[in-house]
Design an enzyme around this catalytic site. Structure first.
Site, short mmCIF file in Angstrom:
data_model
loop_
_atom_site.label_atom_id
_atom_site.label_comp_id
_atom_site.label_asym_id
_atom_site.label_seq_id
_atom_site.Cartn_x
_atom_site.Cartn_y
_atom_site.Cartn_z
N GLU A 144 -11.42 -9.42 5.30
CA GLU A 144 -10.52 -10.20 6.10
C GLU A 144 -10.71 -10.11 7.72
O GLU A 144 -10.01 -10.02 8.47
CB GLU A 144 -9.09 -9.94 5.76
CG GLU A 144 -8.63 -10.53 4.18
CD GLU A 144 -7.37 -10.62 4.21
OE1 GLU A 144 -6.42 -11.06 5.08
OE2 GLU A 144 -6.94 -10.34 3.24
N PHE A 173 -8.68 -16.05 -3.75
CA PHE A 173 -9.04 -16.86 -2.66
C PHE A 173 -10.53 -16.80 -2.30
O PHE A 173 -11.25 -15.49 -2.21
CB PHE A 173 -8.34 -16.36 -1.26
CG PHE A 173 -8.57 -16.79 -0.21
CD1 PHE A 173 -7.85 -17.70 0.54
CD2 PHE A 173 -9.49 -16.29 0.85
CE1 PHE A 173 -8.14 -18.22 1.92
CE2 PHE A 173 -9.82 -16.61 2.22
CZ PHE A 173 -9.19 -17.75 2.53
N GLN A 211 -10.33 16.67 5.84
CA GLN A 211 -10.58 17.82 6.64
C GLN A 211 -9.47 18.82 6.39
O GLN A 211 -9.84 20.17 6.21
CB GLN A 211 -10.57 17.34 8.20
CG GLN A 211 -11.07 18.52 8.98
CD GLN A 211 -12.82 18.68 8.73
OE1 GLN A 211 -13.60 17.71 8.01
NE2 GLN A 211 -13.47 19.86 9.08
N GLY A 258 -20.51 -14.50 5.06
CA GLY A 258 -19.62 -13.61 5.07
C GLY A 258 -18.67 -13.88 6.43
O GLY A 258 -17.87 -14.71 6.52
N THR A 272 -14.16 -8.32 9.88
CA THR A 272 -14.79 -7.15 10.12
C THR A 272 -14.14 -6.66 11.45
O THR A 272 -13.63 -7.44 12.34
CB THR A 272 -16.23 -7.19 10.18
OG1 THR A 272 -16.79 -7.80 11.16
CG2 THR A 272 -17.00 -7.40 9.12
C1 LIG Z 1 -13.89 -5.32 -1.32
C2 LIG Z 1 -14.18 -6.50 -0.72
C3 LIG Z 1 -12.97 -7.50 -1.16
C4 LIG Z 1 -13.53 -8.97 -0.62
N1 LIG Z 1 -12.40 -9.88 -0.97
C5 LIG Z 1 -12.69 -11.26 -0.68
C6 LIG Z 1 -11.66 -12.25 -1.14
O1 LIG Z 1 -10.75 -12.03 -1.83
N2 LIG Z 1 -12.25 -13.69 -0.77
C7 LIG Z 1 -13.35 -13.54 0.28
O2 LIG Z 1 -13.68 -14.87 0.46
N3 LIG Z 1 -13.79 -12.84 0.75
C8 LIG Z 1 -13.49 -11.29 0.30
N4 LIG Z 1 -14.61 -10.20 0.73
C9 LIG Z 1 -15.57 -10.69 1.83
C10 LIG Z 1 -15.43 -10.05 3.19
O3 LIG Z 1 -14.40 -10.85 3.86
C11 LIG Z 1 -16.63 -10.13 3.71
O4 LIG Z 1 -17.55 -8.99 3.10
C12 LIG Z 1 -16.59 -9.71 5.07
O5 LIG Z 1 -16.04 -11.26 5.86
C13 LIG Z 1 -17.93 -9.70 5.97
O6 LIG Z 1 -18.92 -10.33 5.67
P1 LIG Z 1 -20.50 -9.73 5.19
O7 LIG Z 1 -20.17 -8.87 3.99
O8 LIG Z 1 -21.23 -10.91 4.80
O9 LIG Z 1 -20.89 -9.12 6.39
P2 LIG Z 1 -21.74 -9.88 7.58
O10 LIG Z 1 -21.02 -10.84 8.06
O11 LIG Z 1 -23.10 -9.84 7.06
O12 LIG Z 1 -21.59 -8.76 8.52
C14 LIG Z 1 -22.53 -7.61 8.54
C15 LIG Z 1 -22.10 -6.78 9.86
O13 LIG Z 1 -22.83 -7.64 11.06
C16 LIG Z 1 -21.43 -7.48 11.70
N5 LIG Z 1 -21.40 -8.89 12.33
C17 LIG Z 1 -21.46 -10.08 11.73
N6 LIG Z 1 -21.15 -11.05 12.82
C18 LIG Z 1 -20.80 -10.74 13.80
C19 LIG Z 1 -20.60 -11.23 15.14
N7 LIG Z 1 -20.43 -12.32 15.36
N8 LIG Z 1 -20.47 -10.40 16.14
C20 LIG Z 1 -20.55 -9.06 16.10
N9 LIG Z 1 -20.61 -8.38 14.75
C21 LIG Z 1 -20.97 -9.30 13.85
C22 LIG Z 1 -20.19 -7.40 10.97
O14 LIG Z 1 -19.25 -6.89 11.70
C23 LIG Z 1 -20.85 -6.33 10.04
O15 LIG Z 1 -20.74 -4.80 10.72
C24 LIG Z 1 -14.24 -8.95 0.15
C25 LIG Z 1 -15.24 -8.11 0.68
C26 LIG Z 1 -15.01 -7.06 -0.06
C27 LIG Z 1 -16.07 -5.79 0.37
#
Ligand SMILES: Cc1cc2nc3c(=O)[nH]c(=O)nc-3n(C[C@H](O)[C@H](O)[C@H](O)COP(=O)(O)OP(=O)(O)OC[C@H]3O[C@@H](n4cnc5c(N)ncnc54)[C@H](O)[C@@H]3O)c2cc1C
Length: 380
Positions: A364, A123, A337, A131, A366
């Site tokens: 899916e 996906f 622990q 993200g 945060t």
């Molecule tokens: C191992 C792994 C597997 C994954 N698999 C998939 C997959 O199969 N398909 C896919 O499409 N994606 C996948 N992802 C992506 C995943 O869904 C994103 O990493 C996630 O949605 C967070 O996006 P980002 O990493 O860009 O973090 P960011 O969106 O940049 O967030 C960084 C920080 O800011 C906070 N933040 C961001 N926006 C807000 C807000 N509006 N309010 C408060 N806090 C906020 C977040 O909570 C986080 O703490 C995967 C990620 C990982 C690490």
């Protein structure tokens, strides 16, 4: 109100438990160490019907209800967190996109091989700059005759380097914000211009390849679009809502594994001439761990129940995923622990559970974004 599992649900859980104890648990350290996609296990799971658990039998699935699917996924994740992600991304994300939004032809052609475990699904939504903020995506799908020409890239795609079918989101109208996103079926083997740039070296979740994908001038036929143009954002949100129940299940499974290991260790380990399980501090940790796992399990089933009844389950799925994710990290932390210094080494799986659990709080949705979802629902 009935909290007991039906005979069929118990039977399914028993079958998955047996498979996991016999085939997955003995391989889990190797999967964690080598970080290679366990294709043979995935094939075996396909033969057992575990790669299509919730889909109807007419599409090659096992026709299980959502409680059974969540129980099965939790058991798989109890054996290996990475394998839990492989199955969750394959079924809840890729498979569900086809099941919910595909035409009959698309289901027959792409869902059935996924559900039978002959194909692997991925996906592809997230991008380097998109993200949590999905509409910030920059991948485009430009219509040219009866084809779409896709350019851009995706990051963090679970199963992305091994998938036969990728459900992809791209902007068909870059000026229309979230209403300009459409979803498609991509076939990496057939579609020229599909490139795997590499896979991430992650903290945990080993065995599930997390790939960076690039699309350059990738032409896909119009009949690979899922639903109408401009519905992709809605497709993504709906799919992720259901997916959250299975990430809750992954959290429950990992937390259960951490608790089981801590229970065994606490009764084996002696200090000050007695088993450490005789110290009340350790007993209280175990009691809290078990209570948290039970509560997370109930939230998971509550969300599954609403989904099965066709009721709005968005808040409950977010709560189940949020709570089970945090509980899995907390329980795995206490597991380390209780193991003392040994818990900090690779001699015991306690540290793997801790690394695998952390991911639940990130993908899916945060934990921060899920709290926004829950609060938004309360304040509506
Ligand atoms: C191992 C792994 C597997 C994954 N698999 C998939 C997959 O199969 N398909 C896919 O499409 N994606 C996948 N992802 C992506 C995943 O869904 C994103 O990493 C996630 O949605 C967070 O996006 P980002 O990493 O860009 O973090 P960011 O969106 O940049 O967030 C960084 C920080 O800011 C906070 N933040 C961001 N926006 C807000 C807000 N509006 N309010 C408060 N806090 C906020 C977040 O909570 C986080 O703490 C995967 C990620 C990982 C690490």
């Amino acid at each position: 109100m009935d909290f007991s599992l039906s005979a069929e649900q118990q039977q399914i859980r028993g079958m998955v438990t047996e498979f996991v104890d016999e085939e997955v648990v003995p391989r889990a350290t190797e999967i964690d160490h080598d970080d290679e996609f366990p294709a043979d296990l995935v094939r075996e799971m396909g033969e057992l019907g575990l790669m299509g658990m919730p889909f109807p039998e007419e599409y090659g699935g096992a026709g299980l209800d959502y409680h059974s699917y969540a129980l099965g996924l939790a058991e798989i994740a109890r054996g290996s967190g990475g394998l839990g992600t492989v199955v969750a991304a394959h079924i809840s994300l890729a498979g569900n996109m086809l099941y919910e939004f595909g035409t009959e032809d698309q289901k027959e052609e792409y869902l059935t091989p996924l559900a039978e475990g002959r194909d692997v699904g991925a996906f592809a939504l997230s991008e380097a700059g998109a993200g949590s903020d999905v509409p910030a995506m920059t991948t485009t799908a430009r219509k040219e005759g009866d084809e779409y020409v896709v350019d851009g890239g995706k990051l963090w795609i679970s199963n992305g380097s091994v998938a036969d079918t990728v459900t992809l989101f791209a902007k068909t109208d870059p000026d229309a914000g979230n209403k300009g996103i459409s979803s498609f079926v991509v076939r990496p083997e057939e579609d020229e211009g599909f490139h795997v740039e590499g896979t991430e070296d992650k903290l945990g979740d080993k065995g599930c390849p997390t790939a960076e994908l690039r699309f350059s001038d990738m032409r896909i036929p119009e009949d690979r679009r899922l639903g109408e143009e401009g519905r992709g954002f809605v497709h993504a949100l709906k799919t992720l809502n259901g997916g959250r129940i299975t990430i809750a299940a992954r959290g429950v499974g990992i937390a259960q594994a951490a608790l089981d290991a801590a229970l065994d260790y606490a009764q084996d380990r002696e200090q000050f001439g007695q088993s450490i399980s005789e110290f009340q501090t350790i007993q209280h940790k175990l009691a809290d761990m078990d209570t948290k796992v039970s509560a997370a399990r109930l939230l998971m089933h509550q969300a599954a129940d609403l989904k099965m009844r066709g009721e709005d389950f968005r808040k409950e799925a977010a709560q189940a995923k949020l709570y089970a994710s945090e509980v899995s990290r907390e329980v795995a932390n206490e597991g380390v622990q209780i193991h003392g210094g040994y818990g900090y080494t690779k001699d015991f799986p306690a540290e793997r559970f801790y690394r695998d659990a952390k991911l639940n709080e990130i993908y899916e949705g945060t934990s921060e974004v899920l709290r926004n979802t829950i609060a938004g629902n309360l304040l509506d």
